[in-house]
Write a protein that holds these residues in place. Structure first.
Motif, short mmCIF file in Angstrom:
data_model
loop_
_atom_site.label_atom_id
_atom_site.label_comp_id
_atom_site.label_asym_id
_atom_site.label_seq_id
_atom_site.Cartn_x
_atom_site.Cartn_y
_atom_site.Cartn_z
N UNK A 70 0.81 -1.22 0.00
CA UNK A 70 0.00 0.00 0.00
C UNK A 70 0.85 1.28 0.00
N UNK A 71 1.87 1.38 0.86
CA UNK A 71 2.68 2.60 0.83
C UNK A 71 3.36 2.84 -0.53
N UNK A 72 3.81 1.76 -1.17
CA UNK A 72 4.45 1.93 -2.47
C UNK A 72 3.46 2.42 -3.53
N UNK A 73 2.23 1.95 -3.46
CA UNK A 73 1.22 2.40 -4.41
C UNK A 73 0.94 3.89 -4.27
N UNK A 74 1.24 4.45 -3.10
CA UNK A 74 1.02 5.87 -2.85
C UNK A 74 2.33 6.66 -2.75
N UNK A 75 3.45 6.02 -3.08
CA UNK A 75 4.75 6.70 -3.08
C UNK A 75 5.11 7.25 -1.69
N UNK A 76 4.99 6.40 -0.68
CA UNK A 76 5.28 6.80 0.70
C UNK A 76 6.54 6.08 1.17
N UNK A 77 7.44 6.84 1.77
CA UNK A 77 8.70 6.31 2.29
C UNK A 77 8.48 5.81 3.71
N UNK A 78 8.66 4.52 3.90
CA UNK A 78 8.48 3.89 5.21
C UNK A 78 9.37 4.50 6.28
N UNK A 79 10.51 5.02 5.87
CA UNK A 79 11.49 5.53 6.83
C UNK A 79 11.45 7.06 6.97
N UNK A 80 10.37 7.64 6.49
CA UNK A 80 10.19 9.09 6.65
C UNK A 80 8.73 9.39 6.97
N UNK A 81 8.23 8.71 7.99
CA UNK A 81 6.82 8.85 8.37
C UNK A 81 6.63 10.02 9.33
N UNK A 82 5.44 10.60 9.35
CA UNK A 82 5.16 11.67 10.31
C UNK A 82 5.16 11.11 11.73
N UNK A 83 5.47 11.98 12.71
CA UNK A 83 5.40 11.57 14.11
C UNK A 83 3.95 11.39 14.54
N UNK A 84 3.77 10.70 15.64
CA UNK A 84 2.44 10.62 16.24
C UNK A 84 2.00 12.04 16.62
N UNK A 85 0.73 12.36 16.40
CA UNK A 85 0.25 13.72 16.71
C UNK A 85 0.37 14.03 18.21
N UNK A 86 0.65 15.28 18.52
CA UNK A 86 0.67 15.73 19.90
C UNK A 86 -0.70 16.22 20.33
N UNK A 87 -0.80 16.62 21.58
CA UNK A 87 -2.08 17.07 22.12
C UNK A 87 -2.60 18.31 21.39
N UNK A 88 -1.69 19.12 20.88
CA UNK A 88 -2.11 20.38 20.27
C UNK A 88 -2.94 20.18 19.00
N UNK A 89 -2.92 18.98 18.42
CA UNK A 89 -3.69 18.75 17.20
C UNK A 89 -5.18 18.90 17.45
N UNK A 90 -5.62 18.73 18.69
CA UNK A 90 -7.05 18.82 19.00
C UNK A 90 -7.47 20.22 19.43
N UNK A 91 -6.53 21.09 19.63
CA UNK A 91 -6.85 22.41 20.17
C UNK A 91 -7.35 23.36 19.09
N UNK A 92 -8.53 23.92 19.33
CA UNK A 92 -9.10 24.97 18.47
C UNK A 92 -9.28 24.51 17.03
N UNK A 93 -9.55 23.23 16.83
CA UNK A 93 -9.79 22.75 15.47
C UNK A 93 -11.28 22.81 15.18
N UNK A 94 -11.63 23.43 14.06
CA UNK A 94 -13.04 23.66 13.75
C UNK A 94 -13.83 22.37 13.56
N UNK A 95 -13.15 21.28 13.18
CA UNK A 95 -13.86 20.02 12.91
C UNK A 95 -13.79 19.04 14.09
N UNK A 96 -13.19 19.46 15.19
CA UNK A 96 -12.95 18.52 16.30
C UNK A 96 -14.24 17.86 16.78
N UNK A 97 -15.26 18.63 17.06
CA UNK A 97 -16.50 18.06 17.62
C UNK A 97 -17.16 17.09 16.65
N UNK A 98 -17.20 17.43 15.37
CA UNK A 98 -17.83 16.54 14.39
C UNK A 98 -17.03 15.26 14.21
#
Length: 414
Positions: A70-98
């Motif tokens: 699956x990652x290859x089909x989408x051109x994603x590098x297994x060794x350059x993945x984003x970090x796990x999100x921090x707590x701030x990802x939920x702060x003041x996000x307009x779509x959080x409640x939905x």
């Protein structure tokens, strides 16, 4: 309908990278796995073979293979993945409640029998995955059903890879669904009736008289059928197919399903409510391997460029369609994971010694993990809890597959 019925003999056909139908050789499961392995080890990666394997009979066979392909089909590098999100990802996000409401209502999308504690951890990860992608792409707009795509990815590849995959899908395959209005989504739905008209004018005319429209297929399209299928293995099989195909393939499958139910539709009273009620409920015993072959046949016979000549499809430009060719080309020059791993290690040894003092698990955690999970024993307990939930999801989701978890997979989960 004669042309379409004759093609049913080719239900076991596969699909190569440029969309043409090919007969999958009767070489068995082991040979297919060997071909996939060889394609992954090639330098550059043999994307054409991987696409053919994903679309041909049986798809990618196991979740272990999906985590590699699956990652290859989408051109994603297994060794350059984003970090796990921090707590701030939920702060003041307009779509959080939905997003929270939709995720809380998504219990049926998790494997039956999964302990509530494990499902709870995964639901929290699911919320963070969605919000992280939206935060990273402010031009995208959340829609109800987006979480159905995200949860499928999470259950197969884990949190960090799911973020990377969902980000790519959102900017390409799902892009038309993520506009501020539904105009682009309606545009994609408008391809359905012209496909039916090309194959079965009698069925097409019946549905026009019934004024049923195409809204019955909306949830099929925007969730890649994840919301409407009860068997997770069927969802995975379709995701294999869609990830290897043109962004409009889900609407071709919708047309194929309607054509497959032709007799049922024509026996129904020619009334909008009656026909909509029938079509909006997908039978759970559909022959998906047959339908996949037929969908590819329809795509080859009546490609989007042909259908778009109709007046109803000329007024709007699809971002998913217009960017697909460039996206496909971008996947053709990927290095195999063994090379990427070696390059990543070489780069890491010359830039910083600090990361080497951490274990593989700790190095992949977000920098503010102390704020997110607290300190000491509590952090360790929650890390183990999250790991057990992710492992449990994979085991329950594909019970027929003997999962062979390796160190690389465990590191992906964090």
């Amino acid at each position: 309908m004669k042309r379409f019925k004759r093609k049913k003999q080719n239900a076991g056909a596969g699909v190569n990278g440029n969309g043409s139908v090919t007969r999958e050789p009767d070489c068995g499961r082991k040979q297919k796995l060997a071909e996939i392995h060889q394609a992954l080890m090639s330098d550059p990666v043999d994307i054409e073979t991987l696409r053919k394997a994903a679309a041909s009979k049986g798809g990618l066979l196991t979740d272990e293979v999906r985590r590699k392909v699956w990652p290859k089909l989408l051109n994603i590098n297994l060794y350059n993945l984003p970090h796990k999100p921090g707590r701030d990802v939920r702060e003041h996000h307009k779509d959080y409640n939905q997003v929270v409401l939709d995720v809380r209502r998504s219990m049926k999308r998790f494997p039956k029998g999964m302990p509530a504690t494990e499902r709870g951890v995964l639901q929290e990860q699911l919320i963070d995955i969605i919000l992280e992608v939206l935060k990273h792409n402010p031009q995208l707009h959340y829609y109800q059903g987006y979480h159905d795509v995200a949860v499928t990815l999470l259950l197969v590849v884990g949190e960090r890879m799911a973020i990377a995959m969902l980000d790519t899908l959102s900017n390409y395959h799902l892009r038309d669904f993520m506009d501020p209005t539904m105009d682009s989504t309606k545009h994609i739905l408008n391809y359905l009736m012209p496909i039916l008209e090309q194959v079965d004018t009698e069925l097409h005319d019946f549905m026009i008289r019934a004024e049923v429209g195409t809204i019955f297929a909306l949830s099929w399209l925007i969730t890649w059928y994840g919301h409407v299928l009860s068997e997770f293995r069927d969802t995975l099989r379709l995701y294999d197919f869609f990830l290897a195909s043109h962004p409009l393939m889900p609407i071709y499958l919708a047309a194929t399903i309607v054509l497959h139910r032709e007799k049922e539709v024509k026996k129904t009273e020619c009334d909008m409510a009656m026909v909509h009620h029938l079509l909006s409920r997908i039978p759970q015993d559909l022959p998906y391997e047959v339908l996949i072959g037929q969908s590819q046949y329809l795509f080859d016979q009546y490609p989007p460029s042909l259908l778009a000549k109709q007046a109803a499809l000329q007024s709007r430009r699809s971002l998913s369609i217009s960017t697909f060719q460039a996206f496909q080309l971008s996947t053709l020059h990927q290095r195999p994971d063994s090379v990427l791993q070696r390059l990543t290690k070489a780069q890491g040894s010359t830039t910083s010694r600090h990361a080497s003092r951490h274990s593989g698990l700790e190095a992949a955690l977000p920098r503010d993990r102390g704020q997110l999970w607290g300190k000491g024993n509590r952090m360790v307990k929650m890390a183990v809890w999250g790991l057990s939930a992710t492992l449990g999801a994979a085991v329950f989701a594909v019970a027929q597959t003997a999962m062979d978890w390796g160190p690389e997979v465990l590191l992906q989960l964090f």
